[in-house]
Design a protein around this motif. Structure first.
Motif, PDB file in Angstrom:
ATOM      1  N   ASP A 617      44.161  34.692  72.893  1.00 25.47           N
ATOM      2  CA  ASP A 617      43.402  35.794  73.481  1.00 25.47           C
ATOM      3  C   ASP A 617      44.161  36.444  74.632  1.00 25.47           C
ATOM      4  OD1 ASP A 617      41.388  35.363  71.695  1.00 25.47           O
ATOM      5  OD2 ASP A 617      40.111  34.216  73.076  1.00 25.47           O
ATOM      6  N   GLU A 618      44.851  35.637  75.411  1.00 27.33           N
ATOM      7  CA  GLU A 618      45.578  36.179  76.567  1.00 27.33           C
ATOM      8  C   GLU A 618      46.672  37.138  76.122  1.00 27.33           C
ATOM      9  OE1 GLU A 618      48.726  36.703  79.380  1.00 27.33           O
ATOM     10  OE2 GLU A 618      48.922  35.412  77.608  1.00 27.33           O
ATOM     11  N   LEU A 619      47.418  36.782  75.063  1.00 27.25           N
ATOM     12  CA  LEU A 619      48.483  37.657  74.567  1.00 27.25           C
ATOM     13  C   LEU A 619      47.897  38.943  73.992  1.00 27.25           C
ATOM     14  CD1 LEU A 619      51.405  38.303  73.845  1.00 27.25           C
ATOM     15  CD2 LEU A 619      51.108  36.974  71.736  1.00 27.25           C
ATOM     16  N   ARG A 620      46.797  38.814  73.262  1.00 32.44           N
ATOM     17  CA  ARG A 620      46.183  40.002  72.668  1.00 32.44           C
ATOM     18  C   ARG A 620      45.677  40.969  73.741  1.00 32.44           C
ATOM     19  NH1 ARG A 620      44.914  39.168  67.077  1.00 32.44           N
ATOM     20  NH2 ARG A 620      45.497  37.050  66.432  1.00 32.44           N
ATOM     21  N   VAL A 621      45.081  40.438  74.781  1.00 33.11           N
ATOM     22  CA  VAL A 621      44.606  41.283  75.872  1.00 33.11           C
ATOM     23  C   VAL A 621      45.788  41.964  76.559  1.00 33.11           C
ATOM     24  CG1 VAL A 621      43.528  41.254  78.156  1.00 33.11           C
ATOM     25  CG2 VAL A 621      42.471  40.008  76.259  1.00 33.11           C
ATOM     26  N   ARG A 622      46.834  41.195  76.815  1.00 32.86           N
ATOM     27  CA  ARG A 622      48.008  41.754  77.482  1.00 32.86           C
ATOM     28  C   ARG A 622      48.665  42.837  76.632  1.00 32.86           C
ATOM     29  NH1 ARG A 622      52.903  38.825  77.866  1.00 32.86           N
ATOM     30  NH2 ARG A 622      51.722  36.963  77.267  1.00 32.86           N
ATOM     31  N   PRO A 637      45.518  49.096  69.346  1.00 29.14           N
ATOM     32  CA  PRO A 637      45.280  48.673  67.953  1.00 29.14           C
ATOM     33  C   PRO A 637      43.883  48.103  67.750  1.00 29.14           C
ATOM     34  CG  PRO A 637      46.789  47.176  69.062  1.00 29.14           C
ATOM     35  CD  PRO A 637      46.618  48.347  69.969  1.00 29.14           C
ATOM     36  N   ASP A 638      43.298  48.457  66.615  1.00 29.15           N
ATOM     37  CA  ASP A 638      41.990  47.908  66.256  1.00 29.15           C
ATOM     38  C   ASP A 638      42.100  46.471  65.798  1.00 29.15           C
ATOM     39  OD1 ASP A 638      40.279  50.367  66.493  1.00 29.15           O
ATOM     40  OD2 ASP A 638      41.773  51.096  65.071  1.00 29.15           O
ATOM     41  N   GLU A 639      43.201  46.144  65.157  1.00 30.50           N
ATOM     42  CA  GLU A 639      43.415  44.789  64.655  1.00 30.50           C
ATOM     43  C   GLU A 639      44.855  44.393  64.930  1.00 30.50           C
ATOM     44  OE1 GLU A 639      42.362  44.466  60.545  1.00 30.50           O
ATOM     45  OE2 GLU A 639      40.524  45.638  60.772  1.00 30.50           O
ATOM     46  N   ILE A 640      45.041  43.122  65.226  1.00 28.83           N
ATOM     47  CA  ILE A 640      46.376  42.564  65.419  1.00 28.83           C
ATOM     48  C   ILE A 640      46.517  41.381  64.473  1.00 28.83           C
ATOM     49  CG2 ILE A 640      47.983  41.485  67.033  1.00 28.83           C
ATOM     50  CD1 ILE A 640      46.390  42.854  69.309  1.00 28.83           C
ATOM     51  N   HIS A 641      47.538  41.403  63.650  1.00 35.27           N
ATOM     52  CA  HIS A 641      47.768  40.344  62.676  1.00 35.27           C
ATOM     53  C   HIS A 641      49.162  39.755  62.869  1.00 35.27           C
ATOM     54  CE1 HIS A 641      44.198  41.548  60.408  1.00 35.27           C
ATOM     55  NE2 HIS A 641      44.610  42.794  60.557  1.00 35.27           N
ATOM     56  N   ALA A 691      43.304  43.070  50.531  1.00 32.68           N
ATOM     57  CA  ALA A 691      42.314  42.445  49.655  1.00 32.68           C
ATOM     58  C   ALA A 691      41.233  41.708  50.443  1.00 32.68           C
ATOM     59  CB  ALA A 691      43.006  41.484  48.696  1.00 32.68           C
ATOM     60  N   GLY A 692      41.359  41.713  51.761  1.00 27.92           N
ATOM     61  CA  GLY A 692      40.353  41.076  52.600  1.00 27.92           C
ATOM     62  C   GLY A 692      40.513  39.590  52.766  1.00 27.92           C
ATOM     63  N   THR A 693      41.709  39.054  52.418  1.00 29.25           N
ATOM     64  CA  THR A 693      41.901  37.604  52.521  1.00 29.25           C
ATOM     65  C   THR A 693      42.468  37.184  53.859  1.00 29.25           C
ATOM     66  OG1 THR A 693      44.093  37.813  51.521  1.00 29.25           O
ATOM     67  CG2 THR A 693      42.237  37.391  50.053  1.00 29.25           C
ATOM     68  N   VAL A 694      42.851  38.166  54.686  1.00 26.89           N
ATOM     69  CA  VAL A 694      43.334  37.859  56.025  1.00 26.89           C
ATOM     70  C   VAL A 694      42.299  38.359  57.021  1.00 26.89           C
ATOM     71  CG1 VAL A 694      45.139  38.296  57.719  1.00 26.89           C
ATOM     72  CG2 VAL A 694      45.734  37.983  55.312  1.00 26.89           C
ATOM     73  N   GLN A 695      41.927  37.548  57.958  1.00 27.83           N
ATOM     74  CA  GLN A 695      40.897  37.920  58.912  1.00 27.83           C
ATOM     75  C   GLN A 695      41.487  38.762  60.033  1.00 27.83           C
ATOM     76  OE1 GLN A 695      37.609  37.190  58.435  1.00 27.83           O
ATOM     77  NE2 GLN A 695      38.397  36.523  56.454  1.00 27.83           N
ATOM     78  N   GLY A 696      40.809  39.812  60.408  1.00 31.59           N
ATOM     79  CA  GLY A 696      41.249  40.644  61.523  1.00 31.59           C
ATOM     80  C   GLY A 696      40.944  39.983  62.846  1.00 31.59           C
ATOM     81  N   SER A 697      41.466  40.595  63.900  1.00 32.05           N
ATOM     82  CA  SER A 697      41.237  40.015  65.223  1.00 32.05           C
ATOM     83  C   SER A 697      40.040  40.672  65.886  1.00 32.05           C
ATOM     84  CB  SER A 697      42.475  40.229  66.091  1.00 32.05           C
ATOM     85  OG  SER A 697      42.736  41.601  66.246  1.00 32.05           O
TER      86      SER A 697
END
Length: 697
Positions: A617-622, A637-641, A691-697
């Motif tokens: 979470d810290e990296l995503r926020v940064r 970004p709306d999603e980070i994968h 295909a929806g098999t990977v979950q978004g953040s």
């Protein structure tokens, strides 16, 4: 000449050429020659450029004469038909690329070759001419003549250069793929051009491993019915234990310890026929006893006779075979290498490339201006990221050409070039392939010495750069120095009007001699016109976003067809990558705007993390805070994968548009040709996301 003639306010330049460097540059010699022979006096680059794109006939005829393509005056007219597409250049001229590349024949080094295994191999100008004469005679024995195609599946070794020059010397047409290309990638390219001869290696070394290609060569050969012969070149080129020219007739020095594959296999020998009756020839037999260098015979061909066939990336279909001519390439490379890169006989010119990228063709062009061409075969990271810098020292490199990705990888790895190698002779570092961010400019200045950072931008389509470096001008971080001479480059707004100081479509509004003659197997020219001239008839649309600054520099901000348009705020992907990849934990990234036409959807960011790091979470926020602060809130970004690697083409470009199409629901097989990818497995993470098999953040 004023080295800062285009400077206007703002921050100080990163680098400014010395008065001595300006004075001894080829560009200064050319300007002096124009004054003496034409009565033209240019005291700054902008005025010279304006003349060069206005009097196209006069400019390109001056290139012919200044670089002495032939004795005396240039043939007239220079530009017989001034239109795009379909311009006609020098219709009365006859010349040979190979003859011009080999006009010096003495003990001056022509090629210095290195590899990840160490050691250097030097071939003099005289030796190169002798080798070319022998191989040209060998190709003739195989039935190759003017207009025939010679295909190569070879690494970046001297024999590849020899084979290319031999092909050009007899008026045949060259085309090459690197040996890491897969079977379908090679067949997709070579089947279209119907080659008569294939030159190949049965394996190559990369990143410390031996990669056997015997099965691939056999499969490629089986799918090219027009072949009369396959010529097998020893892996890594021809050398004995001392690194001198030699041969390995029994192939017993293969890294895997095996010998020949026998008649009929790709490693066969002695010119025996394969099972289908087509000859398999060893390089030593092709290049055996032949004429002396002084007996080398050149087929002088019309200016627009095909020299080579390059290929588009082929991400969404068969790669487009791009045909370029002897004369256009000769003049363009003399101008680019001689005037913009400022190369001459005392230079040792390098670009890190494979034989499947147009920069290999550009690199070999160094022979035209008398420079020593430096070849490197292998991984730039073997045994570590300092490998190419050590090669620079060993080879006495004066010009180090590479990609922005390599520069950024060195930054991430903490490489200190001047700590791992002495770079006393190095004066310029060229960068292309993608925009070099300001941080890359600053890093090179700090860690590679007081050098010119020569960022350039162009394309396979013309085998050169539209936006160039210049020995007269200063360098500003993140900016390309100038528009190339003879290149009428503009930035068009959405109404097709040229703009300064704002981002627009990169267009060329006047013809260039190295523009494609045509696409192979495109008899009515429709594919060619659709590729470049469909938005604005008579104007070449290149597909990049560019800003031309008031001082005349250029900022490339990515491909225009992968623009991030969020709430009306348009942004090139290169700006996005500069921010994201500036975060220590992230080594690579891919951003895609998955919005629907006319609306906004998801902005997806795929990141590759440094080993041992996590996308917590810290990296995503940064990361989101950095984008919000340095770019815009709309581009968070709306999603980070997290992915293992970014999918790239064989030439190293990120697959932004194909990924966008997959996320829009286009089937994988229609969105991208997997054979055109350097890492086909990487695309499947994106397919899984769609295909929806990977979950978004």
């Amino acid at each position: 000449m004023s080295s800062q003639s285009t400077s206007v306010g703002g921050p100080a330049p990163l680098w400014t050429p010395s008065e001595e460097r300006v004075a001894r540059s080829n560009l200064t010699a050319y300007a002096r020659w124009l004054a003496e022979t034409r009565g033209l006096d240019f005291d700054d680059y902008q005025r010279l450029w304006e003349w060069s794109v206005t009097d196209l006939d006069g400019f390109w005829r001056s290139q012919w004469e200044f670089f002495q393509v032939s004795e005396g005056k240039a043939p007239t007219p220079g530009l017989a038909e001034r239109r795009m597409p379909g311009s006609r250049w020098f219709p009365e001229a006859r010349l040979s690329y190979a003859e011009l590349a080999l006009r010096r024949r003495d003990d001056h080094p022509a090629i210095v070759a290195g590899s990840e295994e160490g050691g250097l191999r030097t071939i003099t100008r005289a030796e190169l001419a002798t080798m070319v004469a022998a191989v040209a005679e060998g190709l003739r024995r195989l039935g190759v003549g003017a207009g025939d195609r010679v295909a190569a599946y070879l690494p970046n070794v001297p024999e590849t250069v020899v084979a290319f020059l031999a092909t050009a010397s007899i008026g045949a047409i060259w085309s090459s793929c690197a040996p890491e290309f897969g079977i379908s990638s090679v067949v997709d390219r070579f089947q279209q051009i119907e080659p008569k001869v294939l030159l190949a290696v049965d394996g190559y070394r990369y990143a410390g491993r031996w990669h056997d290609r015997r099965d691939e060569v056999a499969a490629i050969r089986a799918q090219l019915p027009t072949l009369r012969a396959v010529v097998i070149v020893p892996p890594g080129g021809v050398r004995d234990d001392t690194g001198a020219a030699g041969d390995d007739p029994d192939r017993t020095n293969r890294p895997d310890g095996t010998g020949t594959t026998g008649p009929g296999g790709p490693g066969g020998n002695d010119g025996n026929d394969g099972t289908d009756g087509r000859a398999i020839v060893r390089w030593s037999d092709l290049a055996g006893s032949g004429p002396r260098a002084e007996d080398l015979d050149f087929e002088r061909v019309p200016f627009e006779h095909p020299l080579w066939i390059l290929y588009s990336s082929g991400t969404t279909g068969l790669p487009k075979p791009i045909v370029q001519g002897h004369g256009g390439i000769v003049l363009e490379h003399l101008k680019s290498l001689g005037l913009h890169l400022d190369l001459g006989p005392d230079d040792r010119f390098f670009w890190f490339t494979t034989t499947g990228w147009m920069m290999w063709n550009f690199l070999v062009g160094g022979l035209l201006v008398g420079s020593t061409v430096l070849l490197y075969d292998g991984s730039p990271a073997q045994p570590d990221m300092g490998a190419l810098w050590r090669f620079a020292e060993a080879a006495g490199m004066t010009y180090f050409g590479t990609s922005a990705a390599y520069v950024l990888a060195c930054m991430k790895a903490g490489v200190e070039p001047r700590s791992v190698a002495r770079l006393d002779r190095l004066r310029s570092v060229g960068s292309t392939g993608s925009p070099l961010p300001p941080e890359g400019f600053a890093w090179l200045q700090e860690h590679a010495g007081d050098i010119q950072v020569a960022s350039v931008s162009g394309g396979t389509d013309v085998c050169t750069a539209f936006a160039q470096s210049c020995p007269w001008l200063p360098v500003w971080s993140g900016e390309i120095q100038c528009r190339a001479l003879g290149t009428k480059l503009d930035a068009f707004d959405e109404n097709g009007e040229p703009v300064i100081g704002q981002v627009g479509e990169l267009v060329i509004t006047e013809p260039l001699p190295s523009m494609p003659l045509y696409f192979w197997n495109d008899p009515d020219g429709s594919r060619y016109r659709d590729s470049y001239f469909s938005p604005w008839p008579g104007v070449w649309r290149h597909g990049d976003w560019v800003e031309i600054t008031p001082r005349g520099t250029l900022i490339i901000s990515g491909r225009s067809d992968s623009t991030l348009n969020r709430g009306g705020v348009r942004m090139g992907t290169s700006e996005f990558y500069r921010v994201v990849e500036g975060i220590d934990e992230i080594t690579d990234s891919l951003v895609v705007d998955a919005s629907e036409p006319g609306g906004e959807g998801r902005l997806l960011l795929f990141v590759v993390l440094r080993p041992g790091c996590e996308a917590d979470d810290e990296l995503r926020v940064r990361l989101r805070d950095a984008v919000r602060r340095e770019l815009s809130p709309r581009h968070v970004p709306d999603e980070i994968h997290v992915i293992h690697e970014v999918p790239r083409t064989l030439s190293g470009k990120k697959l932004e548009v194909p990924v966008k199409r997959i996320l829009a629901g286009v089937p994988l097989e229609k969105a991208v040709s997997e054979g055109a990818l350097a890492n086909p497995d990487a695309i499947h993470a994106v397919v899984a996301l769609a295909a929806g098999t990977v979950q978004g953040s």
